[in-house]
Design a protein around this motif. Sequence first.
Motif, short mmCIF file in Angstrom:
data_model
loop_
_atom_site.label_atom_id
_atom_site.label_comp_id
_atom_site.label_asym_id
_atom_site.label_seq_id
_atom_site.Cartn_x
_atom_site.Cartn_y
_atom_site.Cartn_z
N LEU A 1 -1.50 5.13 3.04
CA LEU A 1 -1.33 4.79 4.45
C LEU A 1 -1.49 6.02 5.34
O LEU A 1 -2.17 5.98 6.37
N ASP A 2 -0.90 7.15 4.93
CA ASP A 2 -1.01 8.38 5.72
C ASP A 2 -2.46 8.88 5.75
O ASP A 2 -2.93 9.38 6.76
N ARG B 1 2.58 4.81 0.58
CA ARG B 1 2.69 5.62 1.79
C ARG B 1 1.63 6.72 1.81
O ARG B 1 1.11 7.08 2.87
N PRO C 1 -8.21 0.30 8.85
CA PRO C 1 -6.93 0.83 8.35
C PRO C 1 -5.76 0.58 9.30
O PRO C 1 -4.62 0.49 8.85
N VAL D 1 0.88 -1.17 0.00
CA VAL D 1 0.00 0.00 0.00
C VAL D 1 0.91 1.21 0.00
O VAL D 1 1.87 1.28 0.76
N THR E 1 1.92 10.68 10.31
CA THR E 1 1.40 11.06 8.99
C THR E 1 2.17 12.21 8.36
O THR E 1 1.93 12.55 7.20
N ALA F 1 -2.19 -0.84 8.44
CA ALA F 1 -1.00 -0.06 8.79
C ALA F 1 0.09 -0.88 9.45
O ALA F 1 1.26 -0.52 9.38
#
Length: 273
Positions: free
Chosen positions: A47-48, A44, A173, A42, A244, A177
């Motif tokens: 993900l953030d 970045r 999520p 996934v 993040t 993560a």
Amino acid sequence: MFQDVLTYFQSIDPVLAALYATLFTWSMTALGASTVFLFKNVSRTHLDGMLGFTGGVMIAASYWSLLAPAIAMSEGEGFLRIVPVASGFILGALFLFSLDKILPHLHINFKQAEGVKSPWQRTTLLTLAITLHNIPEGLAIGVLFGGVAAGIPEATIAGAVTLAIGMGIQNFPEGIAVAMPLRRMGLSRRKSFAYGQASAIVEPIFGVLGALAVAFFTPILPYALAFAAAAMIYVVIEEVVPETQQSGNTDIATLGFVLGFVVMMSLDVLLGA
């Protein structure tokens, strides 16, 4: 559908209900972790954004599901009315501060380890980081169900179930993560999933403990609600938000935060009454 769920939870013991609710939030983490069987990676950026969403849900839940009921049920006038909430809030922050300094853990970017020095592998340290996030979530759900068991009017089954739904949504999520970075580190899909789902196993444990504590010691409920709220806010400010900001995806993370906040606020206002 939601009404059917409420009817069922109203028919069983609130402590058992806390267990079932936190097993649901754990299962959502496991569902998120299971995406390693479908995707190898996934980005970045995504993900953030997902972590920002998680932070927004947790902040909204901290006020609408925890702090607002805690203030409403506090007795006294003026300054005396805020003493339980303020005291519980400070204790909750200190609890997470202590865990953060003691428990070895590694941030998702793999660049910053915290807690006491440990020879543990990076996979274990990363899993512990997400585990640290999940402790206050399980505690918050358990405390609300404990308030129902104690017969506190401000603590409702609807509110507790709504909080569990919100925590479950943002746990999806969170599962991604932790599992995806482990996959990138070279772990097999099976091991990445195992570590990912294991990070949320503390939620049923702390959910039941929180419910039992409040059910047996009713006067601590305002303190306990504020304690759980502070613990969640501490995690967001100390762990989630800085995470993040590491890769230049500030705008995506911020928009994710706003979306998560609105989703949890809407759930609580529409379903939690």
